[in-house]
Design a protein around this motif. Structure first.
Motif, PDB file in Angstrom:
ATOM      1  N   ILE A 127       0.927  -1.030   0.240  1.00  0.00           N
ATOM      2  CA  ILE A 127      -0.116   0.093   0.141  1.00  0.00           C
ATOM      3  C   ILE A 127       1.055   1.656  -0.039  1.00  0.00           C
ATOM      4  CG2 ILE A 127      -1.609   1.420   1.595  1.00  0.00           C
ATOM      5  CD1 ILE A 127      -3.089  -1.256   1.797  1.00  0.00           C
ATOM      6  N   ILE A 128       2.027   1.450   0.925  1.00  0.00           N
ATOM      7  CA  ILE A 128       2.690   2.671   0.762  1.00  0.00           C
ATOM      8  C   ILE A 128       3.718   2.581  -0.126  1.00  0.00           C
ATOM      9  CG2 ILE A 128       4.543   3.275   2.125  1.00  0.00           C
ATOM     10  CD1 ILE A 128       2.125   3.601   3.574  1.00  0.00           C
ATOM     11  N   SER A 129       3.991   1.925  -0.604  1.00  0.00           N
ATOM     12  CA  SER A 129       4.627   1.679  -2.029  1.00  0.00           C
ATOM     13  C   SER A 129       4.075   1.860  -3.733  1.00  0.00           C
ATOM     14  CB  SER A 129       5.651   0.132  -3.044  1.00  0.00           C
ATOM     15  OG  SER A 129       6.306   0.153  -1.011  1.00  0.00           O
ATOM     16  N   THR A 130       3.288   1.679  -3.863  1.00  0.00           N
ATOM     17  CA  THR A 130       2.092   1.594  -4.470  1.00  0.00           C
ATOM     18  C   THR A 130       1.384   2.873  -4.415  1.00  0.00           C
ATOM     19  OG1 THR A 130       1.484  -0.241  -4.418  1.00  0.00           O
ATOM     20  CG2 THR A 130       0.044   0.583  -5.884  1.00  0.00           C
ATOM     21  N   TYR A 131       0.803   3.331  -3.370  1.00  0.00           N
ATOM     22  CA  TYR A 131      -0.462   4.586  -3.300  1.00  0.00           C
ATOM     23  C   TYR A 131       0.513   6.204  -3.007  1.00  0.00           C
ATOM     24  CZ  TYR A 131      -4.141   1.013  -4.290  1.00  0.00           C
ATOM     25  OH  TYR A 131      -4.506   0.354  -4.784  1.00  0.00           O
ATOM     26  N   SER A 132       1.512   5.161  -1.546  1.00  0.00           N
ATOM     27  CA  SER A 132       2.003   6.988  -1.325  1.00  0.00           C
ATOM     28  C   SER A 132       3.354   7.281  -1.476  1.00  0.00           C
ATOM     29  CB  SER A 132       2.485   6.128   0.375  1.00  0.00           C
ATOM     30  OG  SER A 132       1.386   6.148   1.271  1.00  0.00           O
ATOM     31  N   ILE A 133       3.939   6.144  -1.640  1.00  0.00           N
ATOM     32  CA  ILE A 133       5.589   6.229  -2.225  1.00  0.00           C
ATOM     33  C   ILE A 133       5.485   7.739  -3.262  1.00  0.00           C
ATOM     34  CG2 ILE A 133       7.942   6.173  -3.005  1.00  0.00           C
ATOM     35  CD1 ILE A 133       7.565   5.647  -0.095  1.00  0.00           C
ATOM     36  N   PRO A 134       4.851   7.426  -4.392  1.00  0.00           N
ATOM     37  CA  PRO A 134       5.008   8.594  -5.772  1.00  0.00           C
ATOM     38  C   PRO A 134       4.357   9.095  -5.484  1.00  0.00           C
ATOM     39  CG  PRO A 134       3.567   5.893  -6.093  1.00  0.00           C
ATOM     40  CD  PRO A 134       3.934   5.801  -4.078  1.00  0.00           C
ATOM     41  N   GLU A 135       2.832   9.616  -4.729  1.00  0.00           N
ATOM     42  CA  GLU A 135       2.653  10.581  -4.441  1.00  0.00           C
ATOM     43  C   GLU A 135       2.907  11.882  -3.399  1.00  0.00           C
ATOM     44  OE1 GLU A 135      -0.087  12.286  -6.128  1.00  0.00           O
ATOM     45  OE2 GLU A 135      -0.218  10.252  -7.493  1.00  0.00           O
ATOM     46  N   LEU A 136       4.501  10.782  -2.676  1.00  0.00           N
ATOM     47  CA  LEU A 136       5.148  11.851  -1.681  1.00  0.00           C
ATOM     48  C   LEU A 136       6.406  12.321  -3.107  1.00  0.00           C
ATOM     49  CD1 LEU A 136       5.305   9.416   1.509  1.00  0.00           C
ATOM     50  CD2 LEU A 136       4.057  11.602   1.004  1.00  0.00           C
TER      51      LEU A 136
END
Length: 168
Positions: A136-145
């Motif tokens: 979830i973090i790799s797919t959804y958060s990291i790109p937006e961060l």
């Protein structure tokens, strides 16, 4: 909120010190932190007021309906801790001492340090294991961060965590 953040940092340093000092400081901190039971505490000021309110509303509604508390904390520093992980773990331990603050899932983010940490309680591991969390973090958060869109990163990750926690 700055007072609260610095109080949390100071608490962490005190917790590693003497027991008598721990009790005194912990009682002062509890009275300070009890004023804020929001799900989102933006100490780094990476969210706009409307974004903060929107995310808080979403997470509070989810908690009322499903009894899982997701807490998001942004921080510019982990002083006096040596690592981001140590800071997040101690923060989780502190929050878990108060039933109103005890997070089922704690998301700690730092724009300045370029770090994110997600901690969860053991009783949800069957619904949300370490691999799911990492995905979830790799797919959804990291790109937006990486784009600098902290609200979208936190909103998308929170939505995915909520979907996982709702599954039977």
């Amino acid at each position: 909120m700055k007072k609260l953040f610095f109080t949390l940092i100071l608490l962490s340093s005190v917790l590693s010190a003497q027991t008598k000092t721990d009790a005194d400081f912990a009682s002062r901190l509890k009275s300070t932190f009890s004023q804020s039971t929001d799900c989102v505490n933006d100490f780094e000021k990476v969210l706009k007021p409307a974004e903060l309110q929107s995310l808080n509303t979403t997470l509070n509604a989810f908690e009322k309906k499903h009894l899982y508390k997701i807490v998001v904390i942004t921080t510019p520093s982990v002083e006096p801790f040596q690592s981001f992980d140590e800071f997040a773990v101690d923060l989780d331990k502190f929050l878990s001492k108060d039933p109103r603050l005890d997070p089922t899932l704690l998301i700690v983010v730092s724009k300045t340090l370029r770090q994110i940490q997600v901690l969860s309680v053991d009783f949800i591991k069957y619904k949300l294991n370490a691999e799911d969390t990492q995905n979830i973090i790799s797919t959804y958060s990291i790109p937006e961060l990486k784009k600098g869109n902290y609200f979208k990163a936190l909103e998308q990750a929170s939505n995915e965590f909520m979907k996982k926690l709702q599954q039977q």
